[in-house]
Design a protein around this motif. Structure first.
Motif, PDB file in Angstrom:
ATOM      1  N   GLY A   1       0.832  -1.192   0.000  1.00 53.16           N
ATOM      2  CA  GLY A   1       0.000   0.000   0.000  1.00 53.16           C
ATOM      3  C   GLY A   1       0.862   1.236   0.000  1.00 53.16           C
ATOM      4  O   GLY A   1       2.039   1.203  -0.397  1.00 53.16           O
ATOM      5  N   LYS A   2       0.299   2.332   0.475  1.00 53.78           N
ATOM      6  CA  LYS A   2       1.027   3.590   0.549  1.00 53.78           C
ATOM      7  C   LYS A   2       0.754   4.252   1.893  1.00 53.78           C
ATOM      8  O   LYS A   2      -0.215   3.932   2.574  1.00 53.78           O
ATOM      9  CB  LYS A   2       0.593   4.526  -0.581  1.00 53.78           C
ATOM     10  N   VAL A   3       1.635   5.176   2.251  1.00 50.14           N
ATOM     11  CA  VAL A   3       1.369   6.124   3.333  1.00 50.14           C
ATOM     12  C   VAL A   3       1.316   7.491   2.677  1.00 50.14           C
ATOM     13  O   VAL A   3       2.289   7.914   2.038  1.00 50.14           O
ATOM     14  CB  VAL A   3       2.446   6.091   4.426  1.00 50.14           C
ATOM     15  N   THR A   4       0.171   8.155   2.810  1.00 52.63           N
ATOM     16  CA  THR A   4      -0.020   9.433   2.117  1.00 52.63           C
ATOM     17  C   THR A   4      -0.468  10.515   3.080  1.00 52.63           C
ATOM     18  O   THR A   4      -0.940  10.232   4.187  1.00 52.63           O
ATOM     19  CB  THR A   4      -1.077   9.320   1.004  1.00 52.63           C
ATOM     20  N   ASP A   5      -0.357  11.762   2.626  1.00 51.44           N
ATOM     21  CA  ASP A   5      -0.981  12.848   3.369  1.00 51.44           C
ATOM     22  C   ASP A   5      -2.435  12.968   2.907  1.00 51.44           C
ATOM     23  O   ASP A   5      -2.914  12.179   2.078  1.00 51.44           O
ATOM     24  CB  ASP A   5      -0.206  14.160   3.206  1.00 51.44           C
ATOM     25  N   GLN A   6      -3.151  13.945   3.442  1.00 51.39           N
ATOM     26  CA  GLN A   6      -4.581  14.046   3.161  1.00 51.39           C
ATOM     27  C   GLN A   6      -4.884  14.430   1.711  1.00 51.39           C
ATOM     28  O   GLN A   6      -6.006  14.226   1.239  1.00 51.39           O
ATOM     29  CB  GLN A   6      -5.223  15.043   4.125  1.00 51.39           C
ATOM     30  N   SER A   7      -3.879  14.944   1.021  1.00 53.18           N
ATOM     31  CA  SER A   7      -4.077  15.273  -0.396  1.00 53.18           C
ATOM     32  C   SER A   7      -3.781  14.091  -1.305  1.00 53.18           C
ATOM     33  O   SER A   7      -3.967  14.172  -2.519  1.00 53.18           O
ATOM     34  CB  SER A   7      -3.168  16.448  -0.787  1.00 53.18           C
ATOM     35  N   GLY A   8      -3.319  12.980  -0.712  1.00 55.60           N
ATOM     36  CA  GLY A   8      -2.985  11.809  -1.502  1.00 55.60           C
ATOM     37  C   GLY A   8      -1.529  11.713  -1.899  1.00 55.60           C
ATOM     38  O   GLY A   8      -1.122  10.751  -2.557  1.00 55.60           O
ATOM     39  N   LYS A   9      -0.723  12.678  -1.492  1.00 54.02           N
ATOM     40  CA  LYS A   9       0.706  12.658  -1.809  1.00 54.02           C
ATOM     41  C   LYS A   9       1.426  11.668  -0.902  1.00 54.02           C
ATOM     42  O   LYS A   9       1.260  11.664   0.313  1.00 54.02           O
ATOM     43  CB  LYS A   9       1.296  14.053  -1.642  1.00 54.02           C
ATOM     44  N   GLY A  10       2.270  10.818  -1.503  1.00 53.13           N
ATOM     45  CA  GLY A  10       2.999   9.819  -0.741  1.00 53.13           C
ATOM     46  C   GLY A  10       4.004  10.427   0.218  1.00 53.13           C
ATOM     47  O   GLY A  10       4.629  11.447  -0.074  1.00 53.13           O
ATOM     48  N   ILE A  11       4.170   9.789   1.375  1.00 54.46           N
ATOM     49  CA  ILE A  11       5.123  10.244   2.397  1.00 54.46           C
ATOM     50  C   ILE A  11       6.280   9.247   2.420  1.00 54.46           C
ATOM     51  O   ILE A  11       6.092   8.070   2.770  1.00 54.46           O
ATOM     52  CB  ILE A  11       4.464  10.320   3.777  1.00 54.46           C
ATOM     53  N   PRO A  12       7.477   9.673   2.056  1.00 56.50           N
ATOM     54  CA  PRO A  12       8.621   8.751   2.061  1.00 56.50           C
ATOM     55  C   PRO A  12       9.185   8.545   3.461  1.00 56.50           C
ATOM     56  O   PRO A  12       9.019   9.380   4.351  1.00 56.50           O
ATOM     57  CB  PRO A  12       9.634   9.470   1.163  1.00 56.50           C
ATOM     58  N   GLY A  13       9.870   7.422   3.641  1.00 55.15           N
ATOM     59  CA  GLY A  13      10.639   7.182   4.859  1.00 55.15           C
ATOM     60  C   GLY A  13       9.840   6.793   6.080  1.00 55.15           C
ATOM     61  O   GLY A  13      10.375   6.800   7.190  1.00 55.15           O
ATOM     62  N   VAL A  14       8.575   6.413   5.924  1.00 52.51           N
ATOM     63  CA  VAL A  14       7.759   5.993   7.070  1.00 52.51           C
ATOM     64  C   VAL A  14       8.038   4.520   7.359  1.00 52.51           C
ATOM     65  O   VAL A  14       8.006   3.675   6.455  1.00 52.51           O
ATOM     66  CB  VAL A  14       6.257   6.207   6.806  1.00 52.51           C
ATOM     67  N   VAL A  15       8.310   4.201   8.621  1.00 55.23           N
ATOM     68  CA  VAL A  15       8.608   2.825   9.019  1.00 55.23           C
ATOM     69  C   VAL A  15       7.304   2.039   9.150  1.00 55.23           C
ATOM     70  O   VAL A  15       6.358   2.481   9.801  1.00 55.23           O
ATOM     71  CB  VAL A  15       9.393   2.791  10.342  1.00 55.23           C
ATOM     72  N   VAL A  16       7.262   0.866   8.514  1.00 54.09           N
ATOM     73  CA  VAL A  16       6.095  -0.008   8.528  1.00 54.09           C
ATOM     74  C   VAL A  16       6.558  -1.389   8.999  1.00 54.09           C
ATOM     75  O   VAL A  16       7.630  -1.861   8.599  1.00 54.09           O
ATOM     76  CB  VAL A  16       5.463  -0.128   7.123  1.00 54.09           C
ATOM     77  N   ASN A  17       5.769  -2.058   9.839  1.00 53.28           N
ATOM     78  CA  ASN A  17       6.153  -3.400  10.277  1.00 53.28           C
ATOM     79  C   ASN A  17       4.931  -4.269  10.523  1.00 53.28           C
ATOM     80  O   ASN A  17       3.817  -3.764  10.718  1.00 53.28           O
ATOM     81  CB  ASN A  17       7.032  -3.318  11.533  1.00 53.28           C
ATOM     82  N   ASP A  18       5.150  -5.577  10.518  1.00 50.97           N
ATOM     83  CA  ASP A  18       4.073  -6.523  10.790  1.00 50.97           C
ATOM     84  C   ASP A  18       4.302  -7.293  12.085  1.00 50.97           C
ATOM     85  O   ASP A  18       3.738  -8.370  12.295  1.00 50.97           O
ATOM     86  CB  ASP A  18       3.906  -7.503   9.611  1.00 50.97           C
ATOM     87  N   GLY A  19       5.137  -6.735  12.969  1.00 44.22           N
ATOM     88  CA  GLY A  19       5.468  -7.418  14.215  1.00 44.22           C
ATOM     89  C   GLY A  19       6.706  -8.273  14.112  1.00 44.22           C
ATOM     90  O   GLY A  19       7.256  -8.703  15.129  1.00 44.22           O
ATOM     91  N   VAL A  20       7.164  -8.519  12.875  1.00 45.32           N
ATOM     92  CA  VAL A  20       8.381  -9.307  12.634  1.00 45.32           C
ATOM     93  C   VAL A  20       9.270  -8.593  11.620  1.00 45.32           C
ATOM     94  O   VAL A  20      10.448  -8.344  11.869  1.00 45.32           O
ATOM     95  CB  VAL A  20       8.042 -10.724  12.123  1.00 45.32           C
ATOM     96  N   HIS A  21       8.698  -8.272  10.481  1.00 46.81           N
ATOM     97  CA  HIS A  21       9.448  -7.662   9.383  1.00 46.81           C
ATOM     98  C   HIS A  21       9.202  -6.153   9.339  1.00 46.81           C
ATOM     99  O   HIS A  21       8.106  -5.688   9.650  1.00 46.81           O
ATOM    100  CB  HIS A  21       9.028  -8.286   8.054  1.00 46.81           C
ATOM    101  N   PHE A  22      10.229  -5.439   8.920  1.00 55.37           N
ATOM    102  CA  PHE A  22      10.167  -3.983   8.825  1.00 55.37           C
ATOM    103  C   PHE A  22      10.510  -3.539   7.409  1.00 55.37           C
ATOM    104  O   PHE A  22      11.283  -4.192   6.704  1.00 55.37           O
ATOM    105  CB  PHE A  22      11.177  -3.329   9.780  1.00 55.37           C
ATOM    106  N   THR A  23       9.959  -2.396   7.025  1.00 57.63           N
ATOM    107  CA  THR A  23      10.341  -1.745   5.786  1.00 57.63           C
ATOM    108  C   THR A  23      10.093  -0.249   5.953  1.00 57.63           C
ATOM    109  O   THR A  23       9.504   0.175   6.950  1.00 57.63           O
ATOM    110  CB  THR A  23       9.542  -2.299   4.585  1.00 57.63           C
ATOM    111  N   LYS A  24      10.554   0.538   4.980  1.00 58.15           N
ATOM    112  CA  LYS A  24      10.264   1.974   4.939  1.00 58.15           C
ATOM    113  C   LYS A  24       9.603   2.297   3.615  1.00 58.15           C
ATOM    114  O   LYS A  24       9.897   1.672   2.589  1.00 58.15           O
ATOM    115  CB  LYS A  24      11.552   2.801   5.084  1.00 58.15           C
ATOM    116  N   THR A  25       8.726   3.272   3.647  1.00 56.60           N
ATOM    117  CA  THR A  25       8.088   3.692   2.396  1.00 56.60           C
ATOM    118  C   THR A  25       9.128   4.313   1.468  1.00 56.60           C
ATOM    119  O   THR A  25      10.065   4.975   1.908  1.00 56.60           O
ATOM    120  CB  THR A  25       6.963   4.694   2.659  1.00 56.60           C
ATOM    121  N   ASP A  26       8.935   4.104   0.169  1.00 61.28           N
ATOM    122  CA  ASP A  26       9.853   4.661  -0.810  1.00 61.28           C
ATOM    123  C   ASP A  26       9.512   6.126  -1.085  1.00 61.28           C
ATOM    124  O   ASP A  26       8.673   6.719  -0.408  1.00 61.28           O
ATOM    125  CB  ASP A  26       9.852   3.817  -2.091  1.00 61.28           C
TER     126      ASP A  26
END
Length: 479
Positions: free
Chosen positions: A30-55
């Motif tokens: 998916g994406k992490v966006t602001d309220q205008s729909g613009k993507g936010i880079p560098g946000v840390v995402v995890n599922d309790g085991v694996h981690f990634t950052k938004t591009d």
């Protein structure tokens, strides 16, 4: 459980049992966006085991083992408002079952802060632990109005974040509804931590159950409050909440963190600059020296993970107050419970009043100042005096119980206006708490007691407590 939930649970159970871990692996994105729909880079995402950052476009993707991972969550960046609804923290996570139902795709939406002010107030509340309607009434009529009044004052100058440190209820899962309702719209953003009494006692926690089970001890808690291990950022602080209860069912548990959790914490902190302020929320304490029976077992391993940061740990569980200066950069506040001695009176096991901790964090993120707030009392109430003869085990002494004491504090006394120097610190059981028990010898010991023996003929005693921030509190009694 409704029909829809049963179908989803059956799907997951069948998926896990049919052909093992391979079919349980799903790709989520998916994406992490602001309220205008613009993507936010560098946000840390995890599922309790694996981690990634938004591009750079705000996109994220994870391959998750759904037998282990039950939520996907973001660590909200400091530049964005903490997502909430009616003052309850939400919107920073999604359940894996909901993700699967949505085809594995989900976009997190965040609101950009209008201005970046690094200062904030942080409120830590330990153990509401409501068991029935009578106790819930006390929580609602005593603690919650007190909290709201304090928050109303604090939010005039800076944002307020609140964290309940576990044991929201007392093995009574249906009360989650009423507890949740009670902390809506307080003026703070309310987060939660799981305690040993917040598990469904029919089951062990997830990592102790059979692989692929649709039922486990923290499932109901998660349906209300989301993941048990998560983090977010505000100002220059990184705030982490973790489950440190290894639950084995039927109210039985061990205070500990699993190896997987410690690895999760390492990965989470790897995205945080070394030297940063980290606030770690746990239910069970880790470094108590007096009555250490409730301490987390793998304390050394946790200390090693935290060694490169300026850490304040907030914990509950014990229903007594104890400050632990572990290292120059690691300080644990095992705070008094909101319910005190299980709603039996107005004090905790150590004599500290029912209450909660209010913390101020400044713009630099490394100047942390705190005050314990006794319910129904003002902030000036920072210690209690027992007059000569009132403290059974110290009948010749005037005794002060100074709950938020640490090595940087000082407790001195004056006799008829004359300075008499430091009071003598001792370990004992608080008089009010001991008097509540059928067997006084069962009262927990505490080290935040101080005594002074007045001279014969003395008429007045003044006690002066100076906390680590140089603030002075005094009380005077007539003999």
């Amino acid at each position: 459980m409704d029909g829809k939930s049963l179908i989803i649970s059956a799907f997951f159970c069948g998926m896990c049992l049919a052909s093992g871990a391979q079919e349980a692996m799903l790709r989520f994105n998916g994406k992490v966006t602001d309220q205008s729909g613009k993507g936010i880079p560098g946000v840390v995402v995890n599922d309790g085991v694996h981690f990634t950052k938004t591009d750079k476009l705000g996109a994220w993707a994870l391959n998750s083992d759904t037998t282990i991972s039950k939520f996907v969550a973001i660590s909200t960046p400091a530049a964005y408002v903490l997502p909430q609804q009616d003052g309850l923290a939400t919107g920073h996570y999604i359940a894996v079952r909901d993700l699967a139902q949505a085809g594995g795709k989900y976009d997190f939406v965040l609101e950009k802060r209008k201005q970046a002010d690094g200062r904030f107030h942080y409120i830590a509340i330990s153990d509401p632990q409501v068991k029935n309607e009578k106790q819930l009434k006390r929580w609602r009529q005593e603690t919650v109005p007190d909290l709201k009044e304090v928050i109303d004052s604090l939010k005039q100058t800076r944002e307020v974040v609140a964290m309940t440190l576990g044991d929201l209820v007392w093995d009574n899962m249906p009360l989650f509804d009423e507890y949740q309702e009670s902390v809506k719209n307080t003026g703070a953003v309310f987060f939660q931590c799981i305690g040993n009494h917040d598990f469904d006692k029919q089951y062990q926690d997830l990592h102790n159950m059979a692989m692929g089970t649709p039922v486990y001890g923290e499932r109901i808690y998660g349906s209300y409050f989301g993941p048990t291990d998560y983090s977010f950022n505000i100002g220059k602080a990184h705030i982490v909440t973790m489950k440190d209860i290894n639950y084995v069912g039927g109210k039985n548990y061990v205070e500990s963190l699993t190896g997987q959790q410690l690895e999760w914490l390492k990965k989470d902190l790897s995205y945080v600059p070394k030297g940063s302020l980290v606030i770690l929320n746990l239910h069970a304490p880790v470094w108590n020296k007096v009555s250490p029976g409730g301490n987390v077992r793998n304390a050394d391993a946790l200390k090693e993970v935290l060694k490169d940061y300026k850490v304040h740990v907030f914990s509950g569980h014990t229903h007594f107050f104890q400050n632990n200066e572990v290292t120059p950069t690691l300080y644990e506040h095992n705070i008094g419970a909101a319910c005190g001695g299980w709603w039996a009176g107005w004090v905790n096991q150590c004599g500290a009043p029912n209450g909660y901790m209010v913390v101020d964090v400044d713009v630099d993120g490394d100047n942390v100042k705190w005050h314990y707030k006794a319910t129904r009392r003002d902030f000036a109430y920072q210690f209690r005096i027992y007059n000569k003869g009132e403290f059974t085990a110290q009948s010749s002494f005037v005794v002060a119980n100074v709950w938020d004491w640490d090595s940087a504090c000082r407790v001195v006394w004056y006799q008829d206006g004359k300075p008499m120097g430091d009071m003598e610190q001792f370990v004992g059981s608080d008089e009010e708490r001991a008097s509540q028990l059928k067997d006084r010898s069962q009262a927990e010991p505490t080290a935040h007691l101080f005594r002074a023996m007045p001279s014969d003929g003395a008429r007045q005693i003044k006690i002066e407590f100076t906390n680590r921030f140089g603030e002075v509190y005094t009380q005077t009694i007539s003999l």
